[in-house]
Design a protein around this motif. Structure first.
Motif, PDB file in Angstrom:
ATOM      1  N   GLY A 215       0.759  -1.104   0.106  1.00 40.61           N
ATOM      2  CA  GLY A 215      -0.170   0.176  -0.158  1.00 40.61           C
ATOM      3  C   GLY A 215       1.335   1.366  -0.055  1.00 40.61           C
ATOM      4  N   GLN A 216       0.055   2.518   0.612  1.00 38.58           N
ATOM      5  CA  GLN A 216       0.857   3.456   0.496  1.00 38.58           C
ATOM      6  C   GLN A 216       0.995   4.212   1.759  1.00 38.58           C
ATOM      7  N   ALA A 217       2.194   4.586   2.501  1.00 39.30           N
ATOM      8  CA  ALA A 217       2.363   5.849   3.615  1.00 39.30           C
ATOM      9  C   ALA A 217       1.809   6.806   3.332  1.00 39.30           C
ATOM     10  N   SER A 218       0.876   7.336   3.973  1.00 39.07           N
ATOM     11  CA  SER A 218       0.999   8.910   3.963  1.00 39.07           C
ATOM     12  C   SER A 218       1.931   9.267   4.558  1.00 39.07           C
ATOM     13  N   MET A 219       2.212  10.545   4.172  1.00 41.70           N
ATOM     14  CA  MET A 219       3.473  11.795   4.816  1.00 41.70           C
ATOM     15  C   MET A 219       2.991  12.580   5.800  1.00 41.70           C
TER      16      MET A 219
ATOM     17  N   TRP B  32      12.073  15.948  -0.065  1.00 44.73           N
ATOM     18  CA  TRP B  32      10.214  16.158   0.514  1.00 44.73           C
ATOM     19  C   TRP B  32       9.580  16.526  -0.265  1.00 44.73           C
ATOM     20  N   LYS B  33       8.350  15.698  -0.281  1.00 45.15           N
ATOM     21  CA  LYS B  33       7.557  15.827  -2.017  1.00 45.15           C
ATOM     22  C   LYS B  33       6.387  16.397  -1.563  1.00 45.15           C
ATOM     23  N   PHE B  34       5.209  16.849  -2.241  1.00 44.30           N
ATOM     24  CA  PHE B  34       4.387  18.006  -2.328  1.00 44.30           C
ATOM     25  C   PHE B  34       3.840  17.921  -3.486  1.00 44.30           C
ATOM     26  N   VAL B  35       2.235  17.467  -3.354  1.00 44.96           N
ATOM     27  CA  VAL B  35       1.336  18.350  -4.652  1.00 44.96           C
ATOM     28  C   VAL B  35       0.967  19.078  -4.352  1.00 44.96           C
ATOM     29  N   GLN B  36       1.255  20.427  -5.638  1.00 43.10           N
ATOM     30  CA  GLN B  36       1.312  21.719  -5.772  1.00 43.10           C
ATOM     31  C   GLN B  36       1.018  21.936  -7.428  1.00 43.10           C
ATOM     32  N   ASP B  37       0.259  22.619  -7.529  1.00 44.71           N
ATOM     33  CA  ASP B  37      -0.938  22.675  -8.584  1.00 44.71           C
ATOM     34  C   ASP B  37      -1.055  21.823  -9.608  1.00 44.71           C
ATOM     35  N   GLY B  38      -1.396  21.027  -8.744  1.00 44.32           N
ATOM     36  CA  GLY B  38      -1.353  19.644  -9.559  1.00 44.32           C
ATOM     37  C   GLY B  38       0.228  18.935  -9.458  1.00 44.32           C
ATOM     38  N   LYS B  39       1.045  19.138 -10.040  1.00 42.21           N
ATOM     39  CA  LYS B  39       2.201  19.599  -9.706  1.00 42.21           C
ATOM     40  C   LYS B  39       2.882  18.590  -8.317  1.00 42.21           C
ATOM     41  N   ILE B  40       3.461  17.235  -8.515  1.00 46.86           N
ATOM     42  CA  ILE B  40       4.774  17.371  -7.781  1.00 46.86           C
ATOM     43  C   ILE B  40       5.858  18.055  -7.656  1.00 46.86           C
ATOM     44  N   ILE B  41       6.273  18.568  -6.181  1.00 44.72           N
ATOM     45  CA  ILE B  41       7.970  19.119  -6.577  1.00 44.72           C
ATOM     46  C   ILE B  41       7.823  19.088  -5.386  1.00 44.72           C
TER      47      ILE B  41
ATOM     48  N   SER C 239       2.691  10.493  -0.719  1.00 45.52           N
ATOM     49  CA  SER C 239       3.164   9.331  -0.008  1.00 45.52           C
ATOM     50  C   SER C 239       3.795   8.644  -0.729  1.00 45.52           C
ATOM     51  N   LYS C 240       4.786   7.909   0.667  1.00 47.77           N
ATOM     52  CA  LYS C 240       5.266   6.759  -0.104  1.00 47.77           C
ATOM     53  C   LYS C 240       5.093   4.960   0.045  1.00 47.77           C
ATOM     54  N   PRO C 241       5.430   4.580  -1.155  1.00 45.85           N
ATOM     55  CA  PRO C 241       4.667   3.086  -0.969  1.00 45.85           C
ATOM     56  C   PRO C 241       5.693   1.797  -0.154  1.00 45.85           C
ATOM     57  N   VAL C 242       4.599   0.708   0.251  1.00 51.46           N
ATOM     58  CA  VAL C 242       5.244  -0.033   1.449  1.00 51.46           C
ATOM     59  C   VAL C 242       5.514  -1.285   1.218  1.00 51.46           C
ATOM     60  N   SER C 243       6.545  -2.016   0.131  1.00 49.92           N
ATOM     61  CA  SER C 243       6.950  -3.466  -0.199  1.00 49.92           C
ATOM     62  C   SER C 243       7.044  -4.216   0.728  1.00 49.92           C
ATOM     63  N   VAL C 244       6.488  -5.744   0.528  1.00 46.54           N
ATOM     64  CA  VAL C 244       7.800  -7.157   1.143  1.00 46.54           C
ATOM     65  C   VAL C 244       7.991  -7.239   0.025  1.00 46.54           C
ATOM     66  N   LEU C 245       9.625  -7.465   0.567  1.00 47.22           N
ATOM     67  CA  LEU C 245      10.283  -8.268  -0.571  1.00 47.22           C
ATOM     68  C   LEU C 245      10.622  -9.462   0.109  1.00 47.22           C
TER      69      LEU C 245
END
Length: 302
Positions: free
Chosen positions: A160-164, A204-213, A267-273
């Motif tokens: 899933g995704q981990a919200s930041m 650190w990544k954010f959504v601003q005006d529909g774009k990822i910065i 958000s950051k993806p969370v995976s099991v390997l």
């Protein structure tokens, strides 16, 4: 040694146990000449006589007696090994797991009693760290990772995704003020996290005006451990950007204040390997299914 030696050993053990070539053939559901041939080939391979044969009965030689006892134990051991890896066998034994500290604290340990109740014969060996684990070298069965995955030979499943969330302590805000946009972060000090493996400082990544910065505030403190990251933020050493699940209790208590509520953090993806093997052990299989279900049930918290 012949590839069919184990099969011949089992035939010999049946012959002795049944006291008859014919009864052994009936039990094994093979032709009697095949039983005789198997015992003969076994004697030829060993270079000793195992059985005295008469028209009325069979008896073992001294070598046959010793071989019978050891062969029976070998067959028992082999059957036990095969059964322990059978999908029908309840999972048991050790499961070596590695996971990020933040997820260990907030998700895995609080729910681990549930897993133990379902699989009481599995012993969890849990390593909590924020470094990249060498699955093969360190003998780890599976790992949980936070963030995008590099190409590898491992098999993975996205959980899933981990919200930041971005936060600071009341003490920090009283001294340095509160940013109102991602750009204003550049005027502040942060507790930044770096990868021990690559030495790279995380953006650190954010959504601003529909774009990822991406923004990377200057470091007041630079750490490679999420526990130290949290402690530093609580001590007012800088602004934090971390998984919401790890910071939520401190936001609720007022020890941290959420910043930039109008800007969605990416958000950051969370995976099991797990290693790329043809055979997935029952322990790993049931854990992967359990952690996938757990993350699905708790996704709103992450």
């Amino acid at each position: 040694m012949r590839s069919n030696m184990l099969e011949h050993m089992e035939i010999f053990v049946q012959v002795v146990g049944q006291g008859s070539f014919t009864r052994a053939a009936d039990t094994l559901q093979i032709h009697r000449p095949a039983v005789s041939k198997a015992v003969q080939q076994l004697e030829d391979e060993l270079g000793v006589k195992l059985l005295h044969r008469t028209t009325r009965k069979l008896s073992m030689t001294a070598e046959g007696e010793e071989f019978y006892q050891r062969a029976r134990q070998v067959i028992t051991d082999v059957k036990g090994i095969m059964a322990s890896f059978s999908p029908a066998q309840p999972p048991r034994g050790r499961l070596r797991l590695d996971a990020p500290l933040a997820l260990v604290h907030t998700m895995i340990v609080p729910a681990l009693a549930e897993f133990q109740a379902q699989y009481p014969d599995i012993e969890i060996v849990l390593t909590a760290s924020d470094k990249i684990t060498d699955l093969i070298g360190e003998g780890v069965d599976c790992v949980i990772r936070l963030g995008e995955l590099a190409d590898s030979s491992f098999i993975s499943r996205r959980l899933g995704q981990a919200s930041m969330v971005t936060c600071a302590s009341p003490d920090y805000i009283s001294r340095y003020g509160q940013p109102t946009s991602p750009d204003e972060l550049l005027q502040h000090k942060a507790v930044n996290f770096f990868s021990e493996h690559s030495r790279e400082v995380m953006d650190w990544k954010f959504v601003q005006d529909g774009k990822i910065i991406s923004r990377r505030p200057a470091s007041g403190v630079l750490v490679n451990n999420s526990d130290v990251l949290l402690t530093s933020g609580l001590a007012g050493l800088g602004i934090l950007h971390a998984p919401r699940a790890a910071l939520a209790p401190h936001i609720r208590s007022g020890d941290l204040i959420e910043l930039l509520p109008d800007f969605q953090a990416v958000s950051k993806p969370v995976s099991v390997l797990w290693p790329d093997r043809r055979y997935l052990s029952p322990n790993v299989r049931v854990f992967i299914d359990w952690i996938s279900d757990l993350f699905h049930r708790q996704q709103d918290d992450y």
